[in-house]
Design an enzyme around this catalytic site. Structure first.
Site, short mmCIF file in Angstrom:
data_model
loop_
_atom_site.label_atom_id
_atom_site.label_comp_id
_atom_site.label_asym_id
_atom_site.label_seq_id
_atom_site.Cartn_x
_atom_site.Cartn_y
_atom_site.Cartn_z
N ARG A 1 9.46 -3.12 -14.38
CA ARG A 1 10.46 -2.16 -14.29
C ARG A 1 11.34 -3.05 -14.83
NH1 ARG A 1 10.45 1.54 -8.79
NH2 ARG A 1 8.27 2.42 -9.30
N ARG B 1 13.50 -6.68 -5.23
CA ARG B 1 13.57 -5.91 -6.71
C ARG B 1 12.98 -6.85 -7.77
NH1 ARG B 1 15.89 -1.02 -6.92
NH2 ARG B 1 17.06 -1.47 -5.10
N GLU C 1 13.86 0.39 2.45
CA GLU C 1 12.97 1.36 1.78
C GLU C 1 11.78 0.52 1.33
OE1 GLU C 1 11.46 3.35 -2.35
OE2 GLU C 1 13.69 2.96 -2.13
N SER D 1 8.63 5.49 -0.97
CA SER D 1 9.23 6.89 -1.33
C SER D 1 7.88 7.84 -1.54
CB SER D 1 9.94 6.59 -2.45
OG SER D 1 11.04 7.83 -2.58
N ARG E 1 7.43 -5.86 -0.94
CA ARG E 1 8.30 -5.45 0.17
C ARG E 1 7.53 -5.38 1.49
NH1 ARG E 1 12.77 -1.04 -2.16
NH2 ARG E 1 13.34 -2.21 -4.05
#
Length: 424
Positions: free
Chosen positions: A261, A276, A348, A351, A389
């Site tokens: 990403r 991230r 988070e 999701s 994560r």
């Protein structure tokens, strides 16, 4: 993609759902474009029919010796042949403009999704586990990680920011987490493991909603392909342009892949550490099901992601996202947020979204309904979990005063006898 028939039948309901997303009414503009396209299509059909009719009449006139009528008909056919290409192009352009507008509109939220502007309006629905009480000040993973093999500097030298080089025991723990997740999702939660392409074409990225809206968040290649931002793209597109004959049981798929990403929309966020990254690993969960099974399947997928956190004994909370924080393709989304003691916050880690038939319409993915007719499938996707994560959560929750990290008991079979990560 949205169903034009539903917009025509109830434009007020469509606009009301968009309003919950914070968008202006669009039904009138969409229907005007649709009317223009349909009018052009009608004109084109009429012109084509008249050309065919006139061509037949030419032969009849010639047979009767009526040269004047025949010549007039020939002139009419020639004129139609001249004007029809422009009409065809106008119809194509009108259709593309309508499709482009529909493709840029997010999915409509389910009725039970709370209204809100951003993450502050999300609704917590459950908590699991009790955050550990430390007898020392817990560190963030970015501060304790380098001594354990989390090398940010080497990665930055070769790749730039938002990359990490894992070494030794840290790399082993990362691999153990991924293998543990895959084993649990396949052996206990009913998912079929897949090994999928990491490079896909435009059509695949369009099908799951990454293109065209999120063009800047993707990494493209020089030959027109895209590095997948998640294996949701590959897994969900495995049924594109198909009719699944038997969908009485949901089709549950999972894959462990690298994900890529650009994080174009996340400038300045989580610049430290492993939260991230431009490249990371994730175990993705995807389900393809009938519309009537979607609610139960969403609950199953959430529980499947939760089972990983519970097995690792990581405290977390479950949050129902509001309309303003929900993703582009989702009708309803639950986030799982794991407790990070170094940040003293829930963050988070998964999701899980129900997309309805939004992606299916973009992919033309259907199933054979009980009446024998094809109908669009419903798609769901979620993280089960993001490996990096989860690694962060293990480091921060299992850290010790001497800088070491105890390996969760659930990972013992995957660690080759390593029970504790020790600082160099």
């Amino acid at each position: 993609m949205h169903d034009l028939r539903q917009i025509r039948d109830n434009p007020a309901a469509f606009d009301a759902a968009l309003a919950r997303r914070g968008l202006e009414p669009l039904a009138a503009a969409i229907l005007a474009q649709d009317e223009e396209r349909r009018a052009l299509s009608t004109r084109l059909q009429e012109a084509n029919a008249r050309r065919n009719e006139a061509s037949k009449l030419i032969g009849q006139a010639m047979g009767k010796g009526d040269k004047e009528t025949a010549e007039a008909l020939k002139a009419e056919v020639a004129d139609l042949k001249t004007t029809m290409p422009a009409l065809e192009e106008a119809e194509r352009a009108a259709g593309k403009a309508l499709d482009d507008r529909l493709a840029a509109i997010p999915n409509l939220p389910a009725d039970d999704v709370p209204e809100g502007a951003d993450e502050h309006d999300n609704v917590e629905s459950a908590r699991w586990g009790t955050p550990r009480v430390f007898d020392f000040t817990p560190l963030e993973h970015a501060d304790m990680g380098p001594a354990l093999g989390m090398d940010f500097e080497t990665a930055a030298k070769m790749s730039g920011a938002r990359f990490t080089f894992l070494r030794g025991q840290m790399a082993r723990l990362n691999r153990a987490l991924a293998q543990f997740m895959l084993d649990k999702q396949t052996a206990e939660n009913g998912y079929t493991e897949c090994n999928v392409p990491l490079l896909v074409k435009d059509e695949a990225m369009f099908g799951t909603g990454q293109l065209p809206k999120f063009f800047e968040d993707q990494f493209g290649t020089t030959d027109g392909r895209w590095l997948i931002p998640t294996s949701e793209v590959s897994l969900t597109n495995s049924v594109r342009e198909q009719i699944v004959d038997d969908l009485t049981a949901p089709l549950r798929l999972t894959a462990l892949t690298p994900c890529f990403r650009a994080e174009a929309g996340a400038a300045g966020r989580d610049t430290r550490g492993f939260i991230r990254q431009h490249q990371f690993e994730k175990v993705e969960l995807v389900s393809i099901c009938r519309p009537e099974d979607a609610q139960a399947e969403h609950a199953h997928m959430v529980a499947s992601a939760e089972s990983i956190l519970q097995a690792l004994e990581l405290p977390y909370r479950k949050v129902l996202l509001c309309t303003g924080d929900m993703g582009f393709g989702a009708r309803r989304t639950f986030d799982l947020e794991v407790w990070l003691p170094g940040q003293n916050a829930y963050r988070e880690i998964s999701s899980i979204s129900w997309c309805g038939d939004f992606q299916a319409r973009r992919m033309n993915a259907r199933y054979r309904a009980e009446n024998g007719k094809p109908a669009f499938v419903h798609t769901l996707n979620g993280s089960g979990l993001a490996v990096g994560r989860t690694l962060v959560a293990v480091l921060e929750n299992y850290q010790q005063a001497d800088g070491s990290v105890i390996v969760p008991s659930a990972l013992a079979p995957y660690m080759g006898g390593i029970e504790r990560l020790t600082p160099a």
